[in-house]
Structure formats: C-alpha cells, structure tokens
Design a protein around this motif. Structure first.
Motif, mmCIF file in Angstrom:
data_model
loop_
_atom_site.group_PDB
_atom_site.id
_atom_site.type_symbol
_atom_site.label_atom_id
_atom_site.label_comp_id
_atom_site.label_asym_id
_atom_site.label_seq_id
_atom_site.Cartn_x
_atom_site.Cartn_y
_atom_site.Cartn_z
ATOM 1 N N ALA A 119 0.819 -1.212 0.000
ATOM 2 C CA ALA A 119 0.000 0.000 0.000
ATOM 3 C C ALA A 119 0.851 1.259 0.000
ATOM 4 O O ALA A 119 0.435 2.287 -0.542
ATOM 5 C CB ALA A 119 -0.921 0.007 1.215
ATOM 6 N N ARG B 177 -4.968 -1.865 4.474
ATOM 7 C CA ARG B 177 -6.230 -1.419 3.870
ATOM 8 C C ARG B 177 -6.187 0.074 3.594
ATOM 9 O O ARG B 177 -5.738 0.861 4.440
ATOM 10 C CB ARG B 177 -7.398 -1.750 4.800
ATOM 11 C CG ARG B 177 -8.768 -1.372 4.242
ATOM 12 C CD ARG B 177 -9.876 -2.072 5.017
ATOM 13 N NE ARG B 177 -9.931 -1.660 6.405
ATOM 14 C CZ ARG B 177 -10.744 -0.706 6.874
ATOM 15 N NH1 ARG B 177 -11.545 -0.045 6.054
ATOM 16 N NH2 ARG B 177 -10.758 -0.427 8.164
ATOM 17 N N GLU C 263 -13.246 4.620 -2.697
ATOM 18 C CA GLU C 263 -12.600 3.453 -3.292
ATOM 19 C C GLU C 263 -11.732 2.786 -2.226
ATOM 20 O O GLU C 263 -10.809 3.405 -1.702
ATOM 21 C CB GLU C 263 -11.739 3.869 -4.476
ATOM 22 C CG GLU C 263 -12.501 4.595 -5.578
ATOM 23 C CD GLU C 263 -11.572 5.215 -6.603
ATOM 24 O OE1 GLU C 263 -10.711 4.494 -7.143
ATOM 25 O OE2 GLU C 263 -11.687 6.442 -6.841
ATOM 26 N N GLU C 264 -12.052 1.533 -1.908
ATOM 27 C CA GLU C 264 -11.309 0.804 -0.887
ATOM 28 C C GLU C 264 -10.518 -0.324 -1.532
ATOM 29 O O GLU C 264 -10.998 -0.982 -2.466
ATOM 30 C CB GLU C 264 -12.268 0.254 0.173
ATOM 31 C CG GLU C 264 -11.553 -0.361 1.370
ATOM 32 C CD GLU C 264 -12.472 -0.613 2.556
ATOM 33 O OE1 GLU C 264 -12.205 -1.556 3.303
ATOM 34 O OE2 GLU C 264 -13.464 0.141 2.714
ATOM 35 N N SER C 265 -9.311 -0.555 -1.030
ATOM 36 C CA SER C 265 -8.474 -1.632 -1.566
ATOM 37 C C SER C 265 -7.647 -2.229 -0.437
ATOM 38 O O SER C 265 -7.342 -1.560 0.553
ATOM 39 C CB SER C 265 -7.555 -1.104 -2.672
ATOM 40 O OG SER C 265 -6.754 -0.025 -2.196
ATOM 41 N N HIS D 218 -4.057 -4.456 0.172
ATOM 42 C CA HIS D 218 -2.802 -4.690 -0.523
ATOM 43 C C HIS D 218 -2.009 -5.827 0.108
ATOM 44 O O HIS D 218 -2.260 -6.234 1.245
ATOM 45 C CB HIS D 218 -1.973 -3.403 -0.531
ATOM 46 C CG HIS D 218 -2.631 -2.291 -1.275
ATOM 47 N ND1 HIS D 218 -2.257 -1.885 -2.536
ATOM 48 C CD2 HIS D 218 -3.685 -1.499 -0.931
ATOM 49 C CE1 HIS D 218 -3.035 -0.899 -2.937
ATOM 50 N NE2 HIS D 218 -3.916 -0.647 -1.981
#
Length: 400
Positions: free
Chosen positions: A148, A288, A299-301, A303
C-alpha cells in the motif's frame, strides 16, 4: 545500503540455494513473532535457525519444531560458532546498537527491530558501523513492507487528491499497568545514564510515525526542518503514554502523529494523507486503503505485504532492493531524538483519567482521548490546540 548477492560456494545460477543460517537474538516476548516467522521461512527453504541468543536458554517446549539450535548468551560467540549469515536482533532498545555492531563485525547481515536506537547519536554509530562493515541492514518497520505504501505514493504523485496538504497519524491503544512492568526498561526514558526512550511514539506506536513519514515522502534525517512534541503520562512511569508530535519537512509538508496507550478501547492505528481535493486513509496493520476524492465515490483496496526478513534474504540472494535500510529511518530517528531531549512527560491530573480492570492488571483511561487522537489526525493539531481540559498543562518542546 547495497551488498553483492550471495556467492556461497557450491551454488550456481539456476540451482537450489542452501538456506541462510540465522541467529535470533531475543526470542521471548515480541521476539517470539520472529521465531514463528523464521519457522515459516524454514518451511520455504529460505533460512534455517542456527542459533538463539538469550540470557536464559529456551526450553524444549519453546523450541518445539526447531530441533536443538545452538544457544548462548554471547551473540559474538554464537555468530562465530554457527557461521550465521543473518542476525535478527529483537532485544531491549538500549542494546540495539552494540548488538548490531557485534553482528556486523562477524559479517552477519541484520534485521534490527524498531526503534533502531534510543538516540540519534547511537543510530548514527550503528548505521555508520554497519555500512563500514559492508553488511546489509533492514530496520523492522513491517508496515513499510506493505504494498500500500508505494501505491499511495503513486496516487499522491499522480495528483489523485490534488495538492498534498499534510499527513496525520492516529494510534489509540489499551495497555494495562502490567505492560509497563513487563521488563526493566519498559516505560523508562533512561536506566541510570543510558538512554532507553520507551514512549508511545517511539516504540509501541512507532509504526504510525514511520508510516506517516514514508507517505509524506520524507524518510531521511535531512528531510526534517523542525519538530514539535507534547509528551504526557497518566501511568506512574517515566516515559510518555499519551503524546503527539508535529514536524515540518523540508518540502513544506506538515506531518503529525497522536498516540495513546490509555484509550477507552483499542482501535487499529491509521495514517491520513490530506489533499486539496481528497484524502487517503491507510490502516497499516490491515494493509487497507480508503481513497476519497472529489467527483468520485469512495474506493477501498487491500494490498499485499512483503515480509522484511524475506526481503533481506532476497536482497542477499539476488540483489533485491532493501525496503527499510537505516537511512530510510533517519527522519523517524529525528523524532526519537526530539522525544529524548524534550522535557520529561507532564503528569496528567487525577481528574483527567480513571482506572478500570485491564487484561491482567488495572489500566488507566484518559477521558476523551480517542476523540482527541482522531481530531489530531484530521486537523494536524497538537493536543494543546484541541479542546482537551488538560491541554493548558502540556509543555510543548521544539527541536530543530
């Protein structure tokens, strides 16, 4: 720090490589997590546990699954007898520099736990000595192994949230009184004349500081213009358990981190990157990321994560770049130095906190501290600039 790839006799390009022999210094407490990780890497064929350095040898139960590695309380002798190529050092803060230099003199590459040293002078002695010995050194800020971090840096550089305005970190944890009795150095600023600097910002929540600096693109000592600190304590200890720091980078970016070990409830620490057209929140223990920007929905991601010992092994095997060499923690060590040289933490008045049962001992809870920590990250403010009833008692220190 760059070192040549391993050229162990008997290994040729394309052939299986012998596992790197590893010595672990400090295998109890937090060191147990390193023991577990070494076991994982053993199963991958990357390392083998050659020895353990502890004041009291580990027993058979503690060594379950590891056979009988050599044990000693003398790191130099253990490195000499085992021929270990890597030393993992997870010992009290004030021992880091001397043990790192012992390992370097024996030609062992290092994974050194954070914080790397209790003062900037000791950090420089360690970093310069390691460089002179020609060995690789990785500092154990595992959050900087998160994929991230470069992803967020790319978003910033691409202008996803507009102009970078500042970076704020927040850490609100619960620790009971037994936590500060777990070791003779716990909760200490010094032992005699020896610096320890075991405070909320410099040890348990040090990752928040290092991660905030990394996202600001200001990780080296020369990247810091000046630092403001406010150190407080609710517990009967020397060091701070509730503190905040704000620094200005040479790029003109403000970076702040507020931390406490006296929260109402524990929450995952995070870092917020503030931009002129949005913000990015990074919960670094979860890898996160939440991107919020004008004209877009959230927008959530999540890694991936590169383990730091595994990265060190890859560096030695094929020249993969180290993720956290000493120089990449220089700015963090400027913060440690600012905390070390600041006035002793201000004791909070009795009406600012209350005691309640903890996990294994009573714990002290600072009233409203969770909200103050979050407000600091949102506004890049120090506690004295927020509406804390005890704010006038804080003594702000400035370090340049």
């Amino acid at each position: 720090m760059s070192t040549a790839p391993d050229t162990t006799p008997g290994t040729a390009p394309g052939t299986a490589r012998e596992p790197f022999p590893v010595v672990l210094a400090g295998a109890r407490g937090h060191g147990r997590s390193h023991l577990v990780n070494i076991r994982r890497l053993e199963r991958l064929g990357l390392v083998r546990l050659a020895g353990i350095c502890e004041l009291r040898p580990l027993d058979a139960q503690e060594l379950d699954g590891f056979g009988e590695p050599e044990q000693s309380d003398d790191l130099g002798a253990l490195l000499a007898s085992t021929g270990a190529r890597i030393a993992v050092v997870c010992t009290p803060i004030q021992t880091h520099t001397d043990l790192a230099l012992i390992a370097a003199r024996h030609g062992a590459h290092l994974l050194l736990e954070k914080p790397p040293a209790p003062s900037y002078a000791e950090f420089r002695r360690m970093a310069d000595g390691v460089a002179a010995a020609g060995v690789a050194c990785q500092i154990g800020f595992q959050s900087l192994g998160s994929h991230a971090v470069p992803a967020i840096r790319r978003l910033i550089e691409e202008g996803a949230i507009g102009e970078l305005l500042g970076v704020g970190g927040a850490g609100a944890w619960v620790r009971d009184e037994a936590y500060f009795r777990r070791a003779p150095w716990a909760g200490r600023r010094k032992i005699g004349t020896v610096d320890v600097v075991d405070g909320a910002l410099t040890n348990p929540l040090a990752h928040a500081v290092a991660t905030a600096l990394a996202l600001a693109g200001s990780t080296r000592a020369e990247d810091v213009e000046f630092i403001e600190t406010e150190l407080l304590r609710a517990n009967a200890i020397e060091s701070d358990d509730t503190s905040c720091v704000r620094l200005l980078t040479t790029r003109g970016t403000q970076v702040s981190v507020a931390a406490t070990l006296c929260a109402e409830t524990s929450s995952d620490p995070y870092v917020v990157v503030h931009g002129s057209r949005g913000r990015i929140t990074f919960w670094y223990k979860q890898d996160r990321v939440l991107l919020q920007r004008a004209g877009h929905g959230p927008e959530e991601s999540v890694h991936g994560l590169t383990d730091l010992l595994e990265n060190l092994v890859a560096h030695l095997a094929d020249g993969t770049e180290l993720l956290v060499p000493p120089e990449a923690t220089g700015a963090f060590m400027r913060v440690v130095e600012a905390v070390r040289t600041a006035p002793d933490p201000t004791e909070l008045p009795a009406d600012a906190w209350h005691s309640e049962p903890g996990e294994s001992a009573p714990r002290r809870v600072v009233h409203g501290i969770g909200g103050l920590v979050a407000a600091s990250a949102d506004t890049l403010s120090l506690y004295s600039e927020l509406d804390a009833p005890w704010a006038p008692l804080t003594a702000k220190a400035v370090s340049r």
